[in-house]
Design an enzyme around this catalytic site. Structure first.
Site, short mmCIF file in Angstrom:
data_model
loop_
_atom_site.label_atom_id
_atom_site.label_comp_id
_atom_site.label_asym_id
_atom_site.label_seq_id
_atom_site.Cartn_x
_atom_site.Cartn_y
_atom_site.Cartn_z
N HIS B 116 0.86 -1.18 0.00
CA HIS B 116 0.00 0.00 0.00
C HIS B 116 0.90 1.23 0.00
O HIS B 116 1.89 1.28 0.74
CB HIS B 116 -0.88 -0.01 1.25
CG HIS B 116 -1.25 1.36 1.72
ND1 HIS B 116 -0.63 1.97 2.80
CD2 HIS B 116 -2.13 2.26 1.23
CE1 HIS B 116 -1.14 3.19 2.95
NE2 HIS B 116 -2.05 3.39 2.03
N THR B 119 -0.04 9.05 -1.09
CA THR B 119 0.41 10.39 -0.70
C THR B 119 -0.60 11.41 -1.19
O THR B 119 -1.31 11.17 -2.17
CB THR B 119 1.81 10.75 -1.26
OG1 THR B 119 1.84 10.48 -2.66
CG2 THR B 119 2.92 9.97 -0.57
N ARG B 120 -0.68 12.52 -0.49
CA ARG B 120 -1.72 13.50 -0.81
C ARG B 120 -1.31 14.89 -0.32
O ARG B 120 -0.48 15.02 0.59
CB ARG B 120 -3.04 13.11 -0.13
CG ARG B 120 -2.89 12.92 1.37
CD ARG B 120 -4.06 12.23 2.05
NE ARG B 120 -3.75 11.98 3.46
CZ ARG B 120 -3.19 10.85 3.92
NH1 ARG B 120 -2.91 9.86 3.11
NH2 ARG B 120 -2.92 10.72 5.20
N HIS B 149 12.49 -1.13 4.94
CA HIS B 149 12.71 -0.12 5.97
C HIS B 149 13.98 0.71 5.69
O HIS B 149 13.99 1.92 5.87
CB HIS B 149 12.81 -0.77 7.36
CG HIS B 149 11.47 -1.25 7.86
ND1 HIS B 149 10.43 -0.41 8.11
CD2 HIS B 149 11.01 -2.50 8.14
CE1 HIS B 149 9.38 -1.10 8.53
NE2 HIS B 149 9.70 -2.38 8.55
N HIS B 179 -8.18 -6.17 17.67
CA HIS B 179 -8.97 -7.37 18.00
C HIS B 179 -8.18 -8.65 17.77
O HIS B 179 -8.47 -9.68 18.36
CB HIS B 179 -10.29 -7.39 17.22
CG HIS B 179 -10.14 -7.56 15.74
ND1 HIS B 179 -9.67 -6.56 14.93
CD2 HIS B 179 -10.38 -8.61 14.92
CE1 HIS B 179 -9.65 -7.00 13.68
NE2 HIS B 179 -10.07 -8.23 13.64
N GLY B 262 -19.21 10.51 1.00
CA GLY B 262 -19.72 10.34 -0.35
C GLY B 262 -18.63 10.25 -1.39
O GLY B 262 -18.80 10.71 -2.52
N GLY B 263 -17.49 9.68 -1.03
CA GLY B 263 -16.42 9.47 -2.00
C GLY B 263 -16.80 8.39 -3.01
O GLY B 263 -17.88 7.79 -2.92
N ASN B 264 -15.91 8.13 -3.95
CA ASN B 264 -16.17 7.12 -4.97
C ASN B 264 -15.96 5.72 -4.37
O ASN B 264 -14.83 5.33 -4.06
CB ASN B 264 -15.23 7.35 -6.15
CG ASN B 264 -15.51 6.39 -7.28
OD1 ASN B 264 -15.46 5.17 -7.11
ND2 ASN B 264 -15.82 6.93 -8.45
#
Lengths: 281, 281
Positions: B116, B119-120, B149, B179, B262-264
């Site tokens: 995964h 970035t934003r 790493h 959990h 309400g994202g895609n």
């Protein structure tokens, strides 16, 4: 009170035994060649809860029932600070007792609907019953849906003529995936905090829901048991199961409550399907 | 400000194109006979957001990469009441702008780790960068973990000697399943609300993480690309993927945030694996 607890927990255990026998019978009577292994048997797995009580998981990985969990538990102890305010009768005194049965079945054939049934009795400073059952066909069949609702309607009407409409509406609202804007399945009934003032009657209602389930679901299963399915039917089923996972992990109160209160993870997540697909968009 | 937005969103799109090429190359160069179909190609799927902006999903259902999503989006609008208090710089003025790239890859071979990377850049009355990358091997291999790493450590050290330790710890805390009492994978880095006061430098850091990822993950993939796997390896992988689903639906902030705002849905749930198993306990 002790006698009520005893009667309730014994009923849930008796229902577990009955359901185990009923589902193993169906495993044995399947004849279709697409069931490519021997009839399955339930494994029993008892567990103890740190803090008080425990339960017995019954798990079947069979040929008709690809994964079936029929779990009972009777647990007691004290709610954590976090939950006291949310639970009726627990704000002043955090002690609780809870007993119940929880059934989730993921059939192998895409023609046989997924089922969930759960009933429970909870005691804090208050006492109530809760539970419900809802049907999730992967390939919806009008006749099953009508049959399912009709049987629940009749059982409810035997106790209170307002129950069915109220509990069906509750199920429609509860078993819904907002992000998909779609219902989980075709509904059923959902009830909680049931205390009419007549314990015998409420307990009888909870037993009646269990008995209705124990005859109703097998009838629906047998209707489709020996029908062939295609690879495309199977794909439809595996994708529908993905929606089931989304519901249980994103919205199901019981799942989140159980995981956050240190419940038995294996028993709680028994509801997740044996095989699931999320194909690329 | 407009130039910064433009530069950031162009970078995310450029990185998407590079990653598409890199992953398609790997699809083509696999030789092992267990890859039983033709090399896959990405499908592009543009979408528009009601309220402002949109994005492009790139989806590959290939032979090396059983399911890979490389999504970019640039969206803008106003936060709902519910979220204003939670988002830095949005309490007084609910307007936001956000652009980013999100990559999740579920390889076919159990020897190749799940990855995964995200970035934003976010703009409200404040501006910040966020993101990270974490590695989830199904069959953990010391060498991959160290390599992963070490490369992130080096990249971080090029910007600030405190980054790696801080961002690694954040990842360890974030990518964790309470959990199950187990980490999602072997960690990586996670950062958010990054604004050092030097936009150029923060943007360079975000680009550097993207570039590091674009060379690092392919190296790890190629190390295991043509290794055989057994049915038991595959079972291990399908079960590990179940943990991935549990994390994303129960705990991932981005997933919940996206679904609630309400994202895609298709783009958000692209992270879910193509096939998953939850065997009976």
């Amino acid at each position: 009170m002790e006698s009520k607890k005893e009667q309730a927990s014994q009923w849930f255990s008796a229902l577990q035994r009955d359901l185990i026998n009923i589902f193993e019978e169906i495993e044995a009577e399947a004849t279709h060649s697409q069931y490519d292994k021997e009839p399955g048997k339930f494994r029993l797995k008892p567990w103890l809860r740190e803090g008080g009580g425990g339960g017995t998981m019954a798990i079947l990985e069979g040929r008709v029932f690809e994964k079936a969990g029929v779990n009972v538990s009777t647990v007691f102890g004290e709610f954590s600070e976090e939950f006291r305010a949310q639970i009726p009768g627990a704000a002043q005194d955090p002690r609780f007792w809870a007993s119940g049965i929880s059934v989730v079945i993921h059939p192998r054939s895409p023609h046989v609907p997924i089922i969930h049934m759960n009933t429970r009795m909870i005691v804090t400073q208050k006492l109530w019953f809760g539970g419900g059952t809802d049907l999730t066909p992967c390939i919806a069949i009008e006749k099953d849906t009508e049959h399912f609702h009709e049987a629940l309607n009749q059982t409810c009407d035997g106790f209170d003529l307002t129950y069915y409409e109220k509990f069906k509406k509750w199920a429609d609202e509860y078993f819904y995936l907002p992000h998909r804007q779609e219902p989980r399945g075709v509904g059923g009934i959902f009830y909680d905090y049931l205390n009419s003032g007549d314990w015998e009657n409420d307990f009888n209602f909870t037993q009646a829901i269990g008995r209705t389930f124990a005859s109703l679901y097998p009838e629906i299963v047998r209707r489709h048991l020996n029908k062939s399915w295609t690879d495309s039917d199977r794909k439809t089923q595996l994708k529908k199961r993905g929606r089931y996972v989304e519901f249980n992990l994103l919205y199901d109160r019981g799942t989140m409550f159980g995981l956050k209160t240190g419940g038995n993870v294996e028993a709680i997540l028994m509801s997740l399907p044996p095989v699931v697909e999320w194909p690329g968009a």
